[in-house]
Structure formats: C-alpha cells, structure tokens
Design a protein around this motif. Structure first.
Motif, PDB file in Angstrom:
ATOM      1  N   VAL A 110       0.871  -1.176   0.000  1.00 38.86           N
ATOM      2  CA  VAL A 110       0.000   0.000   0.000  1.00 38.86           C
ATOM      3  C   VAL A 110       0.908   1.226   0.000  1.00 38.86           C
ATOM      4  O   VAL A 110       1.816   1.331   0.832  1.00 38.86           O
ATOM      5  CB  VAL A 110      -0.920   0.036   1.242  1.00 38.86           C
ATOM      6  N   THR A 111       0.693   2.139  -0.923  1.00 33.34           N
ATOM      7  CA  THR A 111       1.503   3.358  -0.995  1.00 33.34           C
ATOM      8  C   THR A 111       0.588   4.577  -1.023  1.00 33.34           C
ATOM      9  O   THR A 111      -0.521   4.530  -1.571  1.00 33.34           O
ATOM     10  CB  THR A 111       2.392   3.369  -2.245  1.00 33.34           C
ATOM     11  N   ARG A 112       1.074   5.660  -0.456  1.00 36.31           N
ATOM     12  CA  ARG A 112       0.347   6.925  -0.475  1.00 36.31           C
ATOM     13  C   ARG A 112       1.344   8.076  -0.607  1.00 36.31           C
ATOM     14  O   ARG A 112       2.459   8.015  -0.096  1.00 36.31           O
ATOM     15  CB  ARG A 112      -0.467   7.134   0.809  1.00 36.31           C
ATOM     16  N   TYR A 113       0.887   9.124  -1.291  1.00 34.07           N
ATOM     17  CA  TYR A 113       1.674  10.363  -1.364  1.00 34.07           C
ATOM     18  C   TYR A 113       0.731  11.539  -1.173  1.00 34.07           C
ATOM     19  O   TYR A 113      -0.345  11.586  -1.773  1.00 34.07           O
ATOM     20  CB  TYR A 113       2.393  10.486  -2.707  1.00 34.07           C
ATOM     21  N   ARG A 114       1.113  12.482  -0.293  1.00 27.91           N
ATOM     22  CA  ARG A 114       0.334  13.702  -0.066  1.00 27.91           C
ATOM     23  C   ARG A 114       1.268  14.902  -0.173  1.00 27.91           C
ATOM     24  O   ARG A 114       2.262  14.977   0.546  1.00 27.91           O
ATOM     25  CB  ARG A 114      -0.303  13.704   1.331  1.00 27.91           C
ATOM     26  N   PRO A 115       0.959  15.861  -1.066  1.00 28.72           N
ATOM     27  CA  PRO A 115       1.794  17.074  -1.117  1.00 28.72           C
ATOM     28  C   PRO A 115       1.567  17.933   0.111  1.00 28.72           C
ATOM     29  O   PRO A 115       0.489  17.909   0.713  1.00 28.72           O
ATOM     30  CB  PRO A 115       1.309  17.776  -2.386  1.00 28.72           C
ATOM     31  N   GLY A 116       2.592  18.695   0.501  1.00 26.43           N
ATOM     32  CA  GLY A 116       2.448  19.617   1.620  1.00 26.43           C
ATOM     33  C   GLY A 116       1.525  20.771   1.270  1.00 26.43           C
ATOM     34  O   GLY A 116       1.191  21.001   0.107  1.00 26.43           O
ATOM     35  N   ARG A 117       1.091  21.516   2.272  1.00 33.59           N
ATOM     36  CA  ARG A 117       0.155  22.618   2.039  1.00 33.59           C
ATOM     37  C   ARG A 117       0.812  23.673   1.147  1.00 33.59           C
ATOM     38  O   ARG A 117       2.007  23.927   1.213  1.00 33.59           O
ATOM     39  CB  ARG A 117      -0.266  23.260   3.369  1.00 33.59           C
ATOM     40  N   ALA A 118      -0.009  24.319   0.315  1.00 36.55           N
ATOM     41  CA  ALA A 118       0.437  25.384  -0.579  1.00 36.55           C
ATOM     42  C   ALA A 118       1.645  24.967  -1.403  1.00 36.55           C
ATOM     43  O   ALA A 118       2.498  25.770  -1.740  1.00 36.55           O
ATOM     44  CB  ALA A 118       0.760  26.659   0.209  1.00 36.55           C
ATOM     45  N   GLN A 119       1.703  23.656  -1.729  1.00 36.07           N
ATOM     46  CA  GLN A 119       2.872  23.157  -2.454  1.00 36.07           C
ATOM     47  C   GLN A 119       2.586  23.216  -3.939  1.00 36.07           C
ATOM     48  O   GLN A 119       1.876  22.387  -4.487  1.00 36.07           O
ATOM     49  CB  GLN A 119       3.156  21.711  -2.033  1.00 36.07           C
ATOM     50  N   ALA A 120       3.133  24.234  -4.625  1.00 36.62           N
ATOM     51  CA  ALA A 120       2.913  24.342  -6.055  1.00 36.62           C
ATOM     52  C   ALA A 120       3.690  23.286  -6.810  1.00 36.62           C
ATOM     53  O   ALA A 120       3.301  22.863  -7.884  1.00 36.62           O
ATOM     54  CB  ALA A 120       3.300  25.729  -6.552  1.00 36.62           C
ATOM     55  N   LEU A 121       4.772  22.872  -6.278  1.00 35.69           N
ATOM     56  CA  LEU A 121       5.618  21.888  -6.922  1.00 35.69           C
ATOM     57  C   LEU A 121       5.821  20.693  -6.007  1.00 35.69           C
ATOM     58  O   LEU A 121       5.761  20.801  -4.787  1.00 35.69           O
ATOM     59  CB  LEU A 121       6.984  22.478  -7.272  1.00 35.69           C
ATOM     60  N   LEU A 122       6.058  19.561  -6.641  1.00 40.41           N
ATOM     61  CA  LEU A 122       6.399  18.383  -5.860  1.00 40.41           C
ATOM     62  C   LEU A 122       7.719  18.573  -5.132  1.00 40.41           C
ATOM     63  O   LEU A 122       8.594  19.302  -5.579  1.00 40.41           O
ATOM     64  CB  LEU A 122       6.535  17.168  -6.779  1.00 40.41           C
ATOM     65  N   GLY A 123       7.837  17.912  -4.022  1.00 39.49           N
ATOM     66  CA  GLY A 123       9.125  17.850  -3.355  1.00 39.49           C
ATOM     67  C   GLY A 123       9.899  16.656  -3.887  1.00 39.49           C
ATOM     68  O   GLY A 123       9.593  16.100  -4.930  1.00 39.49           O
ATOM     69  N   GLY A 124      10.911  16.243  -3.134  1.00 36.02           N
ATOM     70  CA  GLY A 124      11.749  15.145  -3.601  1.00 36.02           C
ATOM     71  C   GLY A 124      11.467  13.831  -2.911  1.00 36.02           C
ATOM     72  O   GLY A 124      12.323  12.937  -2.918  1.00 36.02           O
ATOM     73  N   ASP A 125      10.293  13.641  -2.306  1.00 35.05           N
ATOM     74  CA  ASP A 125       9.949  12.362  -1.690  1.00 35.05           C
ATOM     75  C   ASP A 125       9.772  11.295  -2.775  1.00 35.05           C
ATOM     76  O   ASP A 125       9.146  11.550  -3.804  1.00 35.05           O
ATOM     77  CB  ASP A 125       8.654  12.472  -0.889  1.00 35.05           C
ATOM     78  N   PHE A 126      10.309  10.109  -2.531  1.00 38.83           N
ATOM     79  CA  PHE A 126      10.182   9.037  -3.519  1.00 38.83           C
ATOM     80  C   PHE A 126      10.167   7.684  -2.830  1.00 38.83           C
ATOM     81  O   PHE A 126      10.593   7.540  -1.680  1.00 38.83           O
ATOM     82  CB  PHE A 126      11.327   9.089  -4.543  1.00 38.83           C
ATOM     83  N   TYR A 127       9.656   6.675  -3.533  1.00 36.65           N
ATOM     84  CA  TYR A 127       9.711   5.293  -3.050  1.00 36.65           C
ATOM     85  C   TYR A 127       9.712   4.354  -4.248  1.00 36.65           C
ATOM     86  O   TYR A 127       9.406   4.752  -5.379  1.00 36.65           O
ATOM     87  CB  TYR A 127       8.545   4.971  -2.110  1.00 36.65           C
ATOM     88  N   ASP A 128      10.037   3.109  -3.998  1.00 36.40           N
ATOM     89  CA  ASP A 128      10.019   2.105  -5.055  1.00 36.40           C
ATOM     90  C   ASP A 128      10.044   0.719  -4.424  1.00 36.40           C
ATOM     91  O   ASP A 128      10.494   0.558  -3.275  1.00 36.40           O
ATOM     92  CB  ASP A 128      11.225   2.266  -5.994  1.00 36.40           C
ATOM     93  N   ILE A 129       9.548  -0.256  -5.144  1.00 37.73           N
ATOM     94  CA  ILE A 129       9.540  -1.649  -4.698  1.00 37.73           C
ATOM     95  C   ILE A 129       9.858  -2.527  -5.903  1.00 37.73           C
ATOM     96  O   ILE A 129       9.245  -2.388  -6.961  1.00 37.73           O
ATOM     97  CB  ILE A 129       8.167  -2.062  -4.121  1.00 37.73           C
TER      98      ILE A 129
END
Length: 403
Positions: free
Chosen positions: A169-188
């Motif tokens: 199970v994977t989830r991603y949530r952008p931070g508030r007022a985040q116009a751009l993605l950050g550098g959080d990543f994952y892989d399996i």
C-alpha cells in the motif's frame, strides 16, 4: 474586475494638447468616473508606468519619441499587465487594426468618439486584458500540473513484483500550498530470486530541481537492485549520483533501503539519515523500529559508512516506511510537533484496521492535528509492506512438488 469596484486609473500618452483636451472632455462627460493622468511623451510615460501602473493606457501612435507599433511594444515592455487603447487618426483604421494585432486591446478614431463609446472601449479593454491574464495564468497552471504529473510518475512508480506474496500500500500527499512536488520518492522491486527490495527517500527542499533529483535517485536505485548491487555499495553509488546531479552543494537526501528474503522472515536494512519505521504485527500491535545507520547522502561525500542491519520479521507482520513530513506537523496552535512518539500513538489507534485503512487513517489523523496551522507543511510519502506468508508458503510448496 478592478473597474467594477473603483474608479479606473487611465494614463493618456499624447503630445498634442488639443487632442488631450478632447480626451479630458470625454472623461468629464462620461458616466464612468476615471482618474486621468497625461504624459506628453514616452519618456514621461516611462516614469509613470515604472512607479504605479494604471488600469488602462490611451496611446497616441505619433509621439516625438515613439511612432506606430513601436509605441505599443514600448508600453508592453514597461507594463505588460496594462490594457492599451490606441488613438488613431481619421484615415488610420488599418493602423488601429495592426495595433490590436500587436497586442493592444482596442482602438479609437480621434474625432469620432462619443462619451458612451469611449467609456465602453476603456471598460472592455480593461476587462479583456484581465481575461487574457487569467487565461495565461490558467495555461501556466495547467502546464505546471502536467509537469508535476510527469515528475510524480517518476517519483512514485508502480511496484515491480512478479508474485502476489508481497501486499503493498503506498500513499503520497503534497504539503500545504505546495505548487511543486518535493523530492519524496519510493520504489519496490522483486529480484529474480524472489527477494523483495524497497526504498523510501526524501531529497531536502522543494521544487523542480529537488523533484528531478528524487526521480534520478529512484531510477538509479531500481537499476542497482536489478543489477544485483546491494548493501553499502548501493548507497555509495546513489551518493555519487546525488553529488553529481544536485543543483546546490547543501542539498542532501535521506533514505531507507531494505530487502526481504523470499520466505518473508528476514530483513536486511540500511538507513541513511532517514527516520525509523513502524512494525505492525498480526495481533494488532505496533512498535517503533530504528536500526543503526549512517548520515544522509551528500552530507560527507565519500566518507560515510552505512552498516547493514538485520531484522527478524514475525509471521504476518508489516513494515511501514514514511518520510518525515508525516510526523513533523504541528499538533495545535503552538510550536509543538507530533514527533515520533506522537506518530506511534496515532498508529496504535488504528492498528487493527486493514492496510489501506491503516495508512489512510494514520495520514488523516496527522493532517487533522495540523489543521489549526493550515495542515502538514511537508510532503508525505508512506509505504506499507506486508509479506503474505500463506501465499509465500504455497508458492514454495508448489515449487517443491514440481521438482
């Protein structure tokens, strides 16, 4: 619209005093009150436009220091957000049309303008300019959303699993007022021998450079796994890529990389400055796990050491990996943050839920606690990995029977 709520400000750029007087009379006779200012040359207009841009410019095309379409171009270069209405002579309809094609919102013929037509031209020019700007902003937003979607596909890929033994199970949530993605990543990724490899990481900062670096690290990690590169050498290679690709020397990345043996009971783990993880057991218990590790990638390039730690995984247990945005949010109106202990308490509250409900409930509770300060500041990535021991044993049994 601005003109609906206050008197619009209008700058007349006209070198002929007689024509300027006609415009002043039109303003005086019009139903729409305006604040009119007069500039006798482009040089004089430049001072006005640089200090406080008006809502609309009435522009003569025969100035001593700017003629024809050059004058329209100069106004746009000085204040591209201002509506422009060109003033032409009786025999200059073609010039007026050319000015509109060059970016003016409308044109008026001197000597043929009534107060009602004058008001309509100014009002519609301002409205048209605002509509143009809104369309440009919308297009830029759509392009940014498309870029973010492409980056997200690179940062958050589909698991590469050959057997259903691993439940992910994977989830991603952008931070508030985040116009751009950050550098959080994952892989399996599942390797040929049935070992399941997983990674979760976080590049410091936000923006396209950080997101692109996260994509590069994620793809490099997958390539290294499929090439059989594991352990400390894997992190050393990732650090080399980070140092080569980062936009600024202060950028670093934290990550946890692990591998689960085919039988689902033994875990080998490396941690580079990343927070610990949660271990969920099948009896509804949750505990915090934090093995020894080394510094984040890029902090001391070429000098770091990342020891491989081994962990025994109880039957039916799940590992929950996440980025620090999940527990660094505030828990009220003060400066107290949720922290690791607070996150563990939230996890224990939802410990008996299904994997999907557990992850969603954990994120929801963290977001709810941070609502008083606008929500979670940082991006959040969560990876819930559970080994389906029954399926694994069934597959192993099948393999033995086939021999």
């Amino acid at each position: 619209m601005a003109w609906q709520w206050r008197e619009p400000s209008v700058l007349l750029i006209e070198d002929d005093p007689g024509d300027a007087l006609l415009v002043e009379e039109l303003v005086a006779d019009s139903a729409l009150k305006m604040r009119l200012r007069w500039a006798r040359s482009m040089a004089e207009a430049r001072e006005v436009l640089s200090s406080q841009a008006p809502d609309c410019v009435l522009l003569d095309l025969h100035l001593p220091d700017a003629r024809g379409l050059e004058a329209v171009s100069m106004v746009h270069s000085l204040a591209d957000q201002v509506a422009v209405v060109v003033l032409t002579g009786l025999a200059e309809d073609d010039t007026g049309l050319a000015a509109v094609a060059a970016g003016a919102q409308d044109y008026l013929v001197k000597g043929r303008v009534e107060p009602e037509l004058f008001v309509r031209a100014v009002r519609y020019a301002i409205q048209r300019k605002e509509a143009e700007q809104a369309a440009v902003a919308l297009q830029a937003s759509q392009m940014q959303a498309q870029e973010n979607a492409r980056l997200e596909r690179g940062l958050l890929p589909r698991p590469l699993l050959h057997r259903p033994a691993a439940e992910v199970v994977t989830r991603y949530r952008p931070g508030r007022a985040q116009a751009l993605l950050g550098g959080d990543f994952y892989d399996i990724v599942e390797s040929a021998d049935g070992t399941v490899h997983a990674v979760i990481g976080d590049v410091s900062g936000h923006g396209p450079d950080e997101a692109a670096l996260g994509v590069a690290l994620r793809i490099a990690w997958r390539t290294l796994v499929l090439s059989g590169v594991t352990g400390a050498e894997q992190l050393s290679r990732l650090e080399e890529i980070l140092v080569a690709e980062r936009a600024r020397v202060e950028v670093f990345a934290t990550l946890t990389s692990l591998s689960i043996a085919p039988e689902g009971r033994r875990v080998r783990m490396l941690r580079a400055g990343h927070p610990g993880l949660l271990l969920r057991t099948d009896d509804g218990q949750v505990r915090w796990v934090e093995v020894a590790g080394g510094p984040a990638l890029g902090v001391v390039p070429g000098l770091a050491n990342w020891p491989v730690q081994e962990l025994s995984l109880p039957v039916g247990a799940a590992l929950v990996l996440f980025t620090d945005g999940l527990f660094e949010g505030y828990v009220g109106r003060g400066k107290e943050r949720l922290g690791e202990e607070g996150l563990l308490r939230l996890a224990q509250e939802v410990a008996d839920l299904t994997p999907d409900a557990f992850v969603d409930g954990l994120i929801h509770r963290a977001e709810t606690l941070a609502e008083s300060q606008g929500g979670l500041d940082d991006d959040v990535a969560v990876l819930h990995l559970r080994w389906n021991t029954g399926q694994a044993n069934e597959n192993e049994g099948g393999e033995e029977r086939s021999e």
